[in-house]
Write a protein that holds these residues in place. Structure first.
Motif, PDB file in Angstrom:
ATOM      1  N   UNK A  34       0.956  -1.077  -0.037  1.00  0.00           N
ATOM      2  CA  UNK A  34      -0.042   0.007   0.010  1.00  0.00           C
ATOM      3  C   UNK A  34       0.794   1.201   0.105  1.00  0.00           C
ATOM      4  N   UNK A  35       1.846   1.211   0.826  1.00  0.00           N
ATOM      5  CA  UNK A  35       2.765   2.661   0.900  1.00  0.00           C
ATOM      6  C   UNK A  35       3.641   2.759  -0.327  1.00  0.00           C
ATOM      7  N   UNK A  36       4.026   1.591  -0.814  1.00  0.00           N
ATOM      8  CA  UNK A  36       4.718   1.603  -2.120  1.00  0.00           C
ATOM      9  C   UNK A  36       4.168   2.289  -3.206  1.00  0.00           C
ATOM     10  N   UNK A  37       3.057   1.844  -3.685  1.00  0.00           N
ATOM     11  CA  UNK A  37       1.896   2.199  -4.404  1.00  0.00           C
ATOM     12  C   UNK A  37       1.550   3.521  -4.307  1.00  0.00           C
ATOM     13  N   UNK A  38       1.026   3.877  -2.978  1.00  0.00           N
ATOM     14  CA  UNK A  38       0.489   5.121  -2.858  1.00  0.00           C
ATOM     15  C   UNK A  38       1.664   6.355  -2.679  1.00  0.00           C
ATOM     16  N   UNK A  39       2.766   5.894  -2.222  1.00  0.00           N
ATOM     17  CA  UNK A  39       3.661   6.937  -2.214  1.00  0.00           C
ATOM     18  C   UNK A  39       4.061   7.401  -3.643  1.00  0.00           C
ATOM     19  N   UNK A  40       4.061   6.441  -4.521  1.00  0.00           N
ATOM     20  CA  UNK A  40       4.629   6.541  -6.091  1.00  0.00           C
ATOM     21  C   UNK A  40       3.593   7.504  -6.713  1.00  0.00           C
ATOM     22  N   UNK A  41       2.310   7.113  -6.303  1.00  0.00           N
ATOM     23  CA  UNK A  41       1.126   7.847  -6.856  1.00  0.00           C
ATOM     24  C   UNK A  41       1.311   9.396  -6.365  1.00  0.00           C
ATOM     25  N   UNK A  42       1.432   9.453  -5.399  1.00  0.00           N
ATOM     26  CA  UNK A  42       1.552  11.009  -4.579  1.00  0.00           C
ATOM     27  C   UNK A  42       2.670  11.756  -5.162  1.00  0.00           C
ATOM     28  N   UNK A  43       3.980  10.947  -5.182  1.00  0.00           N
ATOM     29  CA  UNK A  43       5.165  11.568  -6.105  1.00  0.00           C
ATOM     30  C   UNK A  43       4.759  12.038  -7.347  1.00  0.00           C
ATOM     31  N   UNK A  44       4.272  11.152  -8.043  1.00  0.00           N
ATOM     32  CA  UNK A  44       3.849  11.384  -9.592  1.00  0.00           C
ATOM     33  C   UNK A  44       3.047  12.714  -9.821  1.00  0.00           C
ATOM     34  N   UNK A  45       2.203  13.057  -8.873  1.00  0.00           N
ATOM     35  CA  UNK A  45       1.378  14.076  -8.804  1.00  0.00           C
ATOM     36  C   UNK A  45       1.770  15.331  -8.511  1.00  0.00           C
ATOM     37  N   UNK A  46       2.896  15.223  -7.925  1.00  0.00           N
ATOM     38  CA  UNK A  46       3.657  16.496  -7.563  1.00  0.00           C
ATOM     39  C   UNK A  46       4.321  17.462  -8.960  1.00  0.00           C
ATOM     40  N   UNK A  47       3.873  18.696  -8.943  1.00  0.00           N
ATOM     41  CA  UNK A  47       4.126  19.569 -10.031  1.00  0.00           C
ATOM     42  C   UNK A  47       5.359  19.454 -10.619  1.00  0.00           C
ATOM     43  N   UNK A  48       6.389  19.291  -9.803  1.00  0.00           N
ATOM     44  CA  UNK A  48       7.962  19.243 -10.094  1.00  0.00           C
ATOM     45  C   UNK A  48       8.312  17.879 -10.790  1.00  0.00           C
ATOM     46  N   UNK A  49       7.395  16.954 -10.645  1.00  0.00           N
ATOM     47  CA  UNK A  49       7.583  15.531 -11.226  1.00  0.00           C
ATOM     48  C   UNK A  49       6.645  15.162 -12.384  1.00  0.00           C
ATOM     49  N   UNK A  50       5.585  15.546 -12.341  1.00  0.00           N
ATOM     50  CA  UNK A  50       4.431  14.949 -13.320  1.00  0.00           C
ATOM     51  C   UNK A  50       4.768  14.922 -14.652  1.00  0.00           C
ATOM     52  N   UNK A  51       5.762  16.202 -14.926  1.00  0.00           N
ATOM     53  CA  UNK A  51       6.119  16.219 -16.473  1.00  0.00           C
ATOM     54  C   UNK A  51       7.519  15.582 -16.861  1.00  0.00           C
ATOM     55  N   UNK A  52       7.982  15.021 -15.799  1.00  0.00           N
ATOM     56  CA  UNK A  52       9.389  14.386 -15.877  1.00  0.00           C
ATOM     57  C   UNK A  52       9.087  12.730 -16.288  1.00  0.00           C
ATOM     58  N   UNK A  53       8.839  12.205 -17.456  1.00  0.00           N
ATOM     59  CA  UNK A  53       8.488  10.834 -17.797  1.00  0.00           C
ATOM     60  C   UNK A  53       9.266   9.943 -17.076  1.00  0.00           C
ATOM     61  N   UNK A  54      10.777  10.291 -17.211  1.00  0.00           N
ATOM     62  CA  UNK A  54      11.665   9.279 -16.651  1.00  0.00           C
ATOM     63  C   UNK A  54      11.569   8.878 -15.455  1.00  0.00           C
ATOM     64  N   UNK A  55      11.342   9.855 -14.470  1.00  0.00           N
ATOM     65  CA  UNK A  55      11.157   9.941 -12.870  1.00  0.00           C
ATOM     66  C   UNK A  55       9.760   8.976 -12.689  1.00  0.00           C
ATOM     67  N   UNK A  56       8.805   9.403 -13.442  1.00  0.00           N
ATOM     68  CA  UNK A  56       7.593   8.681 -13.359  1.00  0.00           C
ATOM     69  C   UNK A  56       7.481   7.375 -13.601  1.00  0.00           C
ATOM     70  N   UNK A  57       8.277   6.740 -14.502  1.00  0.00           N
ATOM     71  CA  UNK A  57       8.622   5.606 -14.875  1.00  0.00           C
ATOM     72  C   UNK A  57       9.312   4.734 -14.039  1.00  0.00           C
ATOM     73  N   UNK A  58      10.361   5.347 -13.330  1.00  0.00           N
ATOM     74  CA  UNK A  58      11.266   5.005 -12.386  1.00  0.00           C
ATOM     75  C   UNK A  58      10.515   4.765 -10.887  1.00  0.00           C
ATOM     76  N   UNK A  59       9.531   5.460 -10.838  1.00  0.00           N
ATOM     77  CA  UNK A  59       8.440   5.468  -9.457  1.00  0.00           C
ATOM     78  C   UNK A  59       7.960   4.159  -9.674  1.00  0.00           C
ATOM     79  N   UNK A  60       7.215   4.284 -10.836  1.00  0.00           N
ATOM     80  CA  UNK A  60       6.285   2.999 -11.117  1.00  0.00           C
ATOM     81  C   UNK A  60       6.924   1.363 -11.024  1.00  0.00           C
ATOM     82  N   UNK A  61       8.049   1.530 -11.756  1.00  0.00           N
ATOM     83  CA  UNK A  61       8.956   0.219 -11.457  1.00  0.00           C
ATOM     84  C   UNK A  61       9.281   0.071 -10.095  1.00  0.00           C
ATOM     85  N   UNK A  62       9.700   1.043  -9.417  1.00  0.00           N
ATOM     86  CA  UNK A  62      10.239   0.850  -8.057  1.00  0.00           C
ATOM     87  C   UNK A  62       9.240   0.360  -7.213  1.00  0.00           C
TER      88      UNK A  62
END
Length: 208
Positions: free
Chosen positions: A141-169
């Motif tokens: 639960x924490x791994x998935x929801x932390x990744x979702x929350x970070x992906x929604x951050x303004x400084x991250x949501x447009x950085x595709x490689x970070x989003x992919x990394x968070x999903x993979x992790x």
């Protein structure tokens, strides 16, 4: 200088306060719940999943992920901090309540020979964390929801490689829970269901 730092980032103390509450509550549950008075969540699906000690690496990375994720939102994204606290603290509290009302456990742990450092690390995890209070999996639960929350951050949501990394992790951490036999497949399923519920509530009521 220290006072200015404290005034700017004192909201981070909410994380410390909640973790104290969580650990106390969880330790109490660990004391009173055993495999004798809990419902087993293991199924035939778990028999098809092989044990792999190398997945202990992403399992342990969960702790680093949580620490770094909270540090990021504490220092760089107040909206993300509120969202992350809502996601994680609400979900973790729900899990604790579920554990108290409906105790669960699994009996999947293999006998380890400890012939390499990875098995030794798994053995250590087994020794400090019982096989009770497992469904839903807080790890997942924490791994998935932390990744979702970070992906929604303004400084991250447009950085595709970070989003992919968070999903993979988050995916590797979730997979690791069943690969090292710390959780059963159903523990992941119910953790993901809880993710959907808490995400929907946040969108409906708050939308940080």
């Amino acid at each position: 200088m220290m006072k200015a730092f404290y005034d700017k980032y004192k909201h981070g103390l909410y994380v410390v306060g909640y973790m104290i509450f969580y650990l106390c509550f969880f330790c109490i549950l660990e004391t009173f719940v055993s495999t004798d008075n809990a419902v087993m969540t293991s199924t035939w699906i778990d028999d098809c999943i092989p044990f792999n000690e190398y997945f202990v690496i992403p399992y342990v990375l969960w702790f680093v992920f949580l620490f770094c994720g909270f540090c990021y939102v504490i220092f760089f994204d107040m909206s993300g901090f509120k969202r992350t606290c809502f996601y994680l603290f609400t979900g973790m509290t729900k899990c604790l309540i579920i554990y108290a009302i409906y105790p669960t456990a699994q009996n999947l742990r293999p006998v380890l020979t400890n012939d390499n450092i990875f098995q030794q690390l798994v053995s250590f995890i087994y020794s400090v964390d019982t096989s009770t209070n497992v469904c839903p999996s807080i790890h997942v639960y924490n791994a998935v929801m932390l990744a979702v929350s970070l992906i929604k951050c303004d400084s991250i949501k447009n950085k595709q490689w970070i989003k992919i990394g968070l999903i993979v992790l988050a995916s590797l951490i979730s997979l690791s829970t069943v690969m090292i036999k710390q959780h059963a497949f159903l523990d992941i399923v119910f953790a993901l269901i809880l993710c959907v519920i808490i995400y929907a509530i946040e969108k409906w009521k708050f939308d940080f």
